[in-house]
Design a protein around this motif. Sequence first.
Motif, PDB file in Angstrom:
ATOM      1  N   ALA A 272       0.890  -1.210   0.033  1.00  0.00           N
ATOM      2  CA  ALA A 272      -0.039  -0.125  -0.023  1.00  0.00           C
ATOM      3  C   ALA A 272       0.742   1.363   0.167  1.00  0.00           C
ATOM      4  O   ALA A 272       0.141   2.352  -0.112  1.00  0.00           O
ATOM      5  N   ASP A 273       2.124   1.052   0.190  1.00  0.00           N
ATOM      6  CA  ASP A 273       3.108   2.221   0.172  1.00  0.00           C
ATOM      7  C   ASP A 273       2.944   3.194  -1.134  1.00  0.00           C
ATOM      8  O   ASP A 273       3.205   2.445  -2.326  1.00  0.00           O
ATOM      9  N   GLN A 274       3.221   4.364  -1.094  1.00  0.00           N
ATOM     10  CA  GLN A 274       3.410   5.106  -2.353  1.00  0.00           C
ATOM     11  C   GLN A 274       4.653   5.385  -2.636  1.00  0.00           C
ATOM     12  O   GLN A 274       5.030   5.936  -3.885  1.00  0.00           O
ATOM     13  N   ILE A 275       5.525   5.063  -1.790  1.00  0.00           N
ATOM     14  CA  ILE A 275       6.962   5.220  -2.173  1.00  0.00           C
ATOM     15  C   ILE A 275       7.932   4.074  -1.795  1.00  0.00           C
ATOM     16  O   ILE A 275       7.401   3.220  -0.974  1.00  0.00           O
ATOM     17  N   GLY A 276       8.915   4.167  -2.209  1.00  0.00           N
ATOM     18  CA  GLY A 276       9.987   2.896  -1.883  1.00  0.00           C
ATOM     19  C   GLY A 276       9.634   1.407  -2.376  1.00  0.00           C
ATOM     20  O   GLY A 276       8.970   1.442  -3.337  1.00  0.00           O
ATOM     21  N   ILE A 277      10.316   0.579  -1.708  1.00  0.00           N
ATOM     22  CA  ILE A 277      10.238  -0.661  -2.274  1.00  0.00           C
ATOM     23  C   ILE A 277       8.703  -1.385  -2.160  1.00  0.00           C
ATOM     24  O   ILE A 277       8.291  -1.931  -3.311  1.00  0.00           O
ATOM     25  N   GLY A 278       7.922  -0.555  -1.391  1.00  0.00           N
ATOM     26  CA  GLY A 278       6.440  -1.081  -1.221  1.00  0.00           C
ATOM     27  C   GLY A 278       5.733  -0.563  -2.458  1.00  0.00           C
ATOM     28  O   GLY A 278       4.907  -1.380  -2.948  1.00  0.00           O
ATOM     29  N   ARG A 279       6.135   0.406  -3.056  1.00  0.00           N
ATOM     30  CA  ARG A 279       5.468   0.723  -4.483  1.00  0.00           C
ATOM     31  C   ARG A 279       5.783  -0.295  -5.366  1.00  0.00           C
ATOM     32  O   ARG A 279       4.927  -0.742  -6.273  1.00  0.00           O
ATOM     33  N   ILE A 280       7.016  -1.169  -5.549  1.00  0.00           N
ATOM     34  CA  ILE A 280       7.383  -2.227  -6.590  1.00  0.00           C
ATOM     35  C   ILE A 280       6.560  -3.322  -5.927  1.00  0.00           C
ATOM     36  O   ILE A 280       5.889  -4.139  -6.950  1.00  0.00           O
ATOM     37  N   MET A 281       6.194  -3.500  -4.968  1.00  0.00           N
ATOM     38  CA  MET A 281       5.498  -4.705  -4.101  1.00  0.00           C
ATOM     39  C   MET A 281       3.927  -4.365  -4.521  1.00  0.00           C
ATOM     40  O   MET A 281       3.075  -5.382  -4.777  1.00  0.00           O
ATOM     41  N   GLY A 282       3.527  -3.145  -4.746  1.00  0.00           N
ATOM     42  CA  GLY A 282       2.189  -2.902  -4.960  1.00  0.00           C
ATOM     43  C   GLY A 282       1.916  -3.194  -6.412  1.00  0.00           C
ATOM     44  O   GLY A 282       0.948  -3.655  -6.867  1.00  0.00           O
ATOM     45  N   ILE A 283       2.820  -2.967  -7.341  1.00  0.00           N
ATOM     46  CA  ILE A 283       2.573  -3.145  -8.687  1.00  0.00           C
ATOM     47  C   ILE A 283       2.644  -4.669  -9.027  1.00  0.00           C
ATOM     48  O   ILE A 283       1.637  -5.026  -9.462  1.00  0.00           O
TER      49      ILE A 283
END
Length: 530
Positions: A272-283
């Motif tokens: 759910a992050d909008q920045i960082g590695i979380g953004r890649i995980m979200g994709i």
Amino acid sequence: MLVQQIQGQLAAVAAVAAGWFTFLQARPLEVLFGGMVVLAVCRLLLTVRTRFFHLSSIPGPWWAAYTRLWLCKTIASGDSAKIFTDINKRYGPLARIGPNHLITDDPDVTRRILAARSHYTRGPWFDAIKIDPHVPNIVSERHTGKHNHLRHRMSAGYTGKEIQGTEEIIDERILDFCQKINQRWCSDAAETRAFDIGRRIQYLAVDSITHLCFGAPLGFMDQDRDVHDFLYTIESQLPIVQHFSVITEINTLLERLTRIPWFRSLLLPSAADQIGIGRIMGISKKVVDERFLPTSPPRNDMLGSFIRHGLNAKEAEAEISISLVAGSDTTATSMRATLLAIITHPVVYAKLQAEIDANIRAGRISSPIRDQEARDLPYLQACIAEGLRRFPPITQLREREVPPEGDVIHGHAIPGGTFIGLNAWGLQLDPVYGDDADVFRPERWLEAEADPDRLRRMHDVHELIFGYGNTRCLGIRIATMNLNKIFVELLRRFDISVLRPHRPWRSICYGIFFQKDFEVRVSKRQGQVK
């Protein structure tokens, strides 16, 4: 009588304990300071013992024997590939770079360590490559059996065997790349348009790998920008992650803390992050969740192959995320570095362009060139081999742990539990390549054809760029297909020259490379051969 003795002893212990407790209450700071002094002395004694009795026969930078800070400093420099190479040149094929850390640039030793039946295991270095500390991926899995099982389930997807139209997808992306250059970035006789080809090659690589993974590109080339801050995330996070591969206690602490839900939400990236590695995980999560819906039809792409071979949603998410990071950067580095070497060596450039033109005239090259046609161009293959040799795209140490029984390397007894890193750049300067191994010279591969034994040994060393044994890169076929096509399609259409010959780019190494400001002048070729 015995009972009385025991009671007396217990009373004495209680009295001593009470005395210590009273002393602690009366002088807490003195007790704390004394404890810290004892710990510091113990640590100092352990450091001295390690320096003079553990790996002491193996040379290396003097202060690396005392502390891992030498490794941290080297990684933080952004020039670790060169530093590690210089270390082996200075101290020999086996050098000490930490209290319990060695590095080797010996191809025979490297093959023995990585061999399928080797007793060496992946060290804690690999824990730093986990995106989620509780979900290993094909890069980070340390257990040999589990790693081999994971490779078996993922090989068909990574090699492209189960991806429908693999070559056609790569053709589509490369032709789109060339068309964008033609439309937006070509210079003419009256003007020069600065074209950052390094950045756009990175966009091409991401669009290619996402097209192969998901069935569609993310749109980096169309939008001509870093979509979702994907590349910014990698470039900002990787320098930090590299230190986790040295101070491995951080990984252990993180793994244990994140078993507690509150710490997990606080410390780990989230889809759910909008920045960082979380953004890649979200994709990755968005696409994976859609594929696991009951109504979702099977797809013939990389993710579809992973699912068919039994990966669950969590595993598929982790593998796709690591594929996007590892696959795009290494392929982009190989293309950029080889292209730079070609266009800054006029003789090489002229020879390669002449080979391409001659084969187009003879009808031996399609438009776009087929993979097999490219494999039949000897000078092109020599340029690609030499480009990879002089600039291996992965320089991470990938440390292996010496088995409990120990080993003997170059006459040194190596205790079990020692970590040995692999010097990717140093390996490719082996004497088998000749006295000018540090020079980009594709002709060495053609000259060696007169000596089949030497050519075989050159290829044996060269293949270590992609790993060896059960750790050999599964994506070699797709990576080499990109290399086989990109240079032909560029050089048949354009003339390319660097804008700043004295400083053609900025290249920073954090285990993989970040290359910026690779600006060129591109113009349409006059009298282009169709």
